[in-house]
Write an enzyme that holds these catalytic residues in place. Sequence first.
Site, PDB file in Angstrom:
ATOM      1  N   GLY A  18       0.828  -1.212   0.000  1.00 19.56           N
ATOM      2  CA  GLY A  18       0.000   0.000   0.000  1.00 19.56           C
ATOM      3  C   GLY A  18       0.856   1.252   0.000  1.00 19.56           C
ATOM      4  N   GLY A  21       3.126   1.548   3.050  1.00 21.29           N
ATOM      5  CA  GLY A  21       4.176   0.536   2.878  1.00 21.29           C
ATOM      6  C   GLY A  21       5.270   1.034   1.947  1.00 21.29           C
ATOM      7  NE  ARG A 104     -15.740   6.189  14.589  1.00 25.67           N
ATOM      8  CZ  ARG A 104     -14.473   6.481  14.395  1.00 25.67           C
ATOM      9  NH1 ARG A 104     -14.079   6.967  13.248  1.00 25.67           N
ATOM     10  NH2 ARG A 104     -13.591   6.309  15.358  1.00 25.67           N
ATOM     11  CG  ASN A 111     -10.437  -2.195   9.609  1.00 21.47           C
ATOM     12  OD1 ASN A 111      -9.573  -2.743   8.930  1.00 21.47           O
ATOM     13  ND2 ASN A 111     -11.068  -1.112   9.213  1.00 21.47           N
ATOM     14  CB  VAL A 135      -0.128   2.247  10.984  1.00 25.55           C
ATOM     15  CG1 VAL A 135      -0.320   3.468  10.091  1.00 25.55           C
ATOM     16  CG2 VAL A 135       1.245   2.287  11.640  1.00 25.55           C
ATOM     17  N   GLY A 136      -3.059   0.992  10.912  1.00 20.62           N
ATOM     18  CA  GLY A 136      -4.331   0.890  10.179  1.00 20.62           C
ATOM     19  C   GLY A 136      -5.501   1.371  11.027  1.00 20.62           C
ATOM     20  CG  ASN A 137      -6.992   5.180  10.842  1.00 22.35           C
ATOM     21  OD1 ASN A 137      -6.567   5.298  11.991  1.00 22.35           O
ATOM     22  ND2 ASN A 137      -6.681   6.021   9.863  1.00 22.35           N
ATOM     23  CG  ASP A 165      -2.617  12.016  15.651  1.00 28.28           C
ATOM     24  OD1 ASP A 165      -3.171  12.369  14.597  1.00 28.28           O
ATOM     25  OD2 ASP A 165      -2.630  10.842  16.061  1.00 28.28           O
ATOM     26  NE  ARG A 168      -1.301  14.698  10.337  1.00 27.88           N
ATOM     27  CZ  ARG A 168      -2.171  13.742  10.034  1.00 27.88           C
ATOM     28  NH1 ARG A 168      -3.048  13.328  10.941  1.00 27.88           N
ATOM     29  NH2 ARG A 168      -2.184  13.205   8.831  1.00 27.88           N
ATOM     30  CG  HIS A 193      -5.059   8.385  14.529  1.00 26.99           C
ATOM     31  ND1 HIS A 193      -4.326   9.523  14.254  1.00 26.99           N
ATOM     32  CD2 HIS A 193      -5.438   7.905  13.322  1.00 26.99           C
ATOM     33  CE1 HIS A 193      -4.264   9.707  12.955  1.00 26.99           C
ATOM     34  NE2 HIS A 193      -4.945   8.737  12.358  1.00 26.99           N
TER      35      HIS A 193
HETATM   36  P1  NAD Z   1      -3.580   1.602   1.142  1.00 29.62           P
HETATM   37  O1  NAD Z   1      -4.988   1.237   0.806  1.00 29.62           O
HETATM   38  O2  NAD Z   1      -2.732   2.322   0.155  1.00 29.62           O
HETATM   39  O3  NAD Z   1      -2.798   0.274   1.539  1.00 29.62           O
HETATM   40  C1  NAD Z   1      -3.305  -0.658   2.416  1.00 29.62           C
HETATM   41  C2  NAD Z   1      -2.782  -2.003   1.979  1.00 29.62           C
HETATM   42  O4  NAD Z   1      -3.203  -2.952   2.949  1.00 29.62           O
HETATM   43  C3  NAD Z   1      -3.354  -2.461   0.623  1.00 29.62           C
HETATM   44  O5  NAD Z   1      -2.274  -2.794  -0.233  1.00 29.62           O
HETATM   45  C4  NAD Z   1      -4.217  -3.658   0.976  1.00 29.62           C
HETATM   46  O6  NAD Z   1      -4.185  -4.656  -0.029  1.00 29.62           O
HETATM   47  C5  NAD Z   1      -3.570  -4.130   2.273  1.00 29.62           C
HETATM   48  N1  NAD Z   1      -4.442  -4.872   3.175  1.00 29.62           N
HETATM   49  C6  NAD Z   1      -5.744  -4.667   3.456  1.00 29.62           C
HETATM   50  N2  NAD Z   1      -6.182  -5.573   4.327  1.00 29.62           N
HETATM   51  C7  NAD Z   1      -5.140  -6.364   4.612  1.00 29.62           C
HETATM   52  C8  NAD Z   1      -4.970  -7.494   5.440  1.00 29.62           C
HETATM   53  N3  NAD Z   1      -5.988  -8.012   6.131  1.00 29.62           N
HETATM   54  N4  NAD Z   1      -3.754  -8.073   5.519  1.00 29.62           N
HETATM   55  C9  NAD Z   1      -2.725  -7.593   4.796  1.00 29.62           C
HETATM   56  N5  NAD Z   1      -2.819  -6.525   3.971  1.00 29.62           N
HETATM   57  C10 NAD Z   1      -4.007  -5.911   3.897  1.00 29.62           C
HETATM   58  O7  NAD Z   1      -3.677   2.389   2.516  1.00 29.62           O
HETATM   59  P2  NAD Z   1      -2.548   3.265   3.219  1.00 29.62           P
HETATM   60  O8  NAD Z   1      -2.654   4.661   2.725  1.00 29.62           O
HETATM   61  O9  NAD Z   1      -1.249   2.575   3.158  1.00 29.62           O
HETATM   62  O10 NAD Z   1      -3.118   3.301   4.709  1.00 29.62           O
HETATM   63  C11 NAD Z   1      -3.156   2.124   5.481  1.00 29.62           C
HETATM   64  C12 NAD Z   1      -3.942   2.358   6.768  1.00 29.62           C
HETATM   65  O11 NAD Z   1      -3.286   3.325   7.589  1.00 29.62           O
HETATM   66  C13 NAD Z   1      -5.357   2.898   6.554  1.00 29.62           C
HETATM   67  O12 NAD Z   1      -6.215   2.254   7.476  1.00 29.62           O
HETATM   68  C14 NAD Z   1      -5.220   4.372   6.913  1.00 29.62           C
HETATM   69  O13 NAD Z   1      -6.443   4.927   7.312  1.00 29.62           O
HETATM   70  C15 NAD Z   1      -4.251   4.263   8.068  1.00 29.62           C
HETATM   71  N6  NAD Z   1      -3.544   5.496   8.445  1.00 29.62           N
HETATM   72  C16 NAD Z   1      -3.308   5.668   9.777  1.00 29.62           C
HETATM   73  C17 NAD Z   1      -2.639   6.789  10.198  1.00 29.62           C
HETATM   74  C18 NAD Z   1      -2.349   6.987  11.665  1.00 29.62           C
HETATM   75  O14 NAD Z   1      -1.813   8.053  12.033  1.00 29.62           O
HETATM   76  N7  NAD Z   1      -2.636   6.054  12.570  1.00 29.62           N
HETATM   77  C19 NAD Z   1      -2.200   7.741   9.283  1.00 29.62           C
HETATM   78  C20 NAD Z   1      -2.441   7.535   7.926  1.00 29.62           C
HETATM   79  C21 NAD Z   1      -3.126   6.388   7.515  1.00 29.62           C
HETATM   80  C1  LMR Z   2      -4.446  10.527   8.992  1.00 29.54           C
HETATM   81  O1  LMR Z   2      -4.485  10.965  10.149  1.00 29.54           O
HETATM   82  O2  LMR Z   2      -3.787  11.088   8.095  1.00 29.54           O
HETATM   83  C2  LMR Z   2      -5.254   9.306   8.622  1.00 29.54           C
HETATM   84  O3  LMR Z   2      -5.581   8.584   9.778  1.00 29.54           O
HETATM   85  C3  LMR Z   2      -6.479   9.700   7.871  1.00 29.54           C
HETATM   86  C4  LMR Z   2      -7.247   8.510   7.357  1.00 29.54           C
HETATM   87  O4  LMR Z   2      -8.477   8.465   7.596  1.00 29.54           O
HETATM   88  O5  LMR Z   2      -6.645   7.625   6.716  1.00 29.54           O
END
Ligand code: NAD
Ligand code: LMR
Length: 332
Positions: A18, A21, A104, A111, A135-137, A165, A168, A193
């Site tokens: 992703g 990644g 939501r 998730n 990290v994943g939301n 955060d 930021r 978050h």
């Molecule tokens: P993205 O969609 O570009 O990539 C996510 C990847 O995860 C995809 O390639 C998908 O195929 C893979 N994936 C999905 N489910 C999976 C599973 N069960 N096992 C393995 N791989 C899986 O998304 P991204 O932009 O890389 O963001 C990833 C996550 O991070 C999102 O949930 C986003 O909201 C979150 N995020 C969190 C923060 C934070 O501060 N905590 C900040 C930014 C993004």
């Molecule tokens: C961020 O804070 O940038 C992300 O969590 C936003 C999102 O919903 O992916």
Amino acid sequence: MNASQKTPVRVAVTGAAGQIGYSLLFRIASGEMLGKDQPVILQLLELPMEKAQAALKGVMMELEDCAFPLLAGMVGTDDAEVAFKDADIALLVGARPRGPGMERKDLLLENAKIFTAQGAALNKVASRDVKVLVVGNPANTNAYIAMKSAPDLPAKNFTAMLRLDHNRALSQLANKAGVAVGDIEKLVVWGNHSPTMYPDYRFATVNGQSLKDKINDADWNANEFIPKVGKRGAAIIEARGLSSAASAANAAIDHIRDWVLGSNGKWVTMGVPSDGSYGIPEGVMYGVPVITANGEYTRVEGLEVDAFSRAAMDKTLAELEEERAGVAHLLG
Ligand code: NAD
Ligand code: LMR
């Protein structure tokens, strides 16, 4: 000690193909997360779908083409038990994004299934000292689910990412006060978050002097600073058409680097299972200030909680408790 003398650290990354990644893996392999003398083995998990696996293969080809001296091995897989096998560090980035018409609550449940399975896989095959960053939301609740699904691992090993955060908030404060971002210390981001988070600079210092004395503006704090930090993720999505990726990857690196190598006495924010302090019920995955050393984090204790802060901390807690209640039936 040179790179070849140290035992490689196994770093598992989910969602490896992703956006995040792609910003993360090359920096890990070049030593920015664990040090320029620390070899790593990357254990990369992606969805089984052909497109995801092909994209993962492409990322691994590029990693190979960088000829990173610290990259001691790589595994690409769609099996969580392969990805997490003996993992010392697990970055759980992959998550189900919100689809059209999805509430939501639906996102939480989708998730929850992923993080229940990944928690169980970590429980089964990861190092007993594995350091997990979600990290994943929704990051805090996903981390809570993974922790609850891994009863044989210490709960303290599970953390959620609030560092983006924190970073930021640092930049907003530096701009407002006209000071260097690196000179600000003792910032806190409490809670979830999500837009309910509470960035709190009451204790912050700049070169040892109170930052609050430089920014004595309650209206700016309540009506500009706090909402701006809370809604920054949405603002990035609006501007870029995609959610933050490089800054998120950078924050993940900051979080793990400090956890493993120490924060040198500086406060950093981590989402960690509460020990009951600050009126946060035990176990809730909540952003708090910590200091890290020797591979462990220690909460900054005893900070005063005034009425404004109590209300803000309770608001973000209420949201986390609601999320927790929404997935409770999946956790047994
Ligand atoms: P993205 O969609 O570009 O990539 C996510 C990847 O995860 C995809 O390639 C998908 O195929 C893979 N994936 C999905 N489910 C999976 C599973 N069960 N096992 C393995 N791989 C899986 O998304 P991204 O932009 O890389 O963001 C990833 C996550 O991070 C999102 O949930 C986003 O909201 C979150 N995020 C969190 C923060 C934070 O501060 N905590 C900040 C930014 C993004
Ligand atoms: C961020 O804070 O940038 C992300 O969590 C936003 C999102 O919903 O992916």
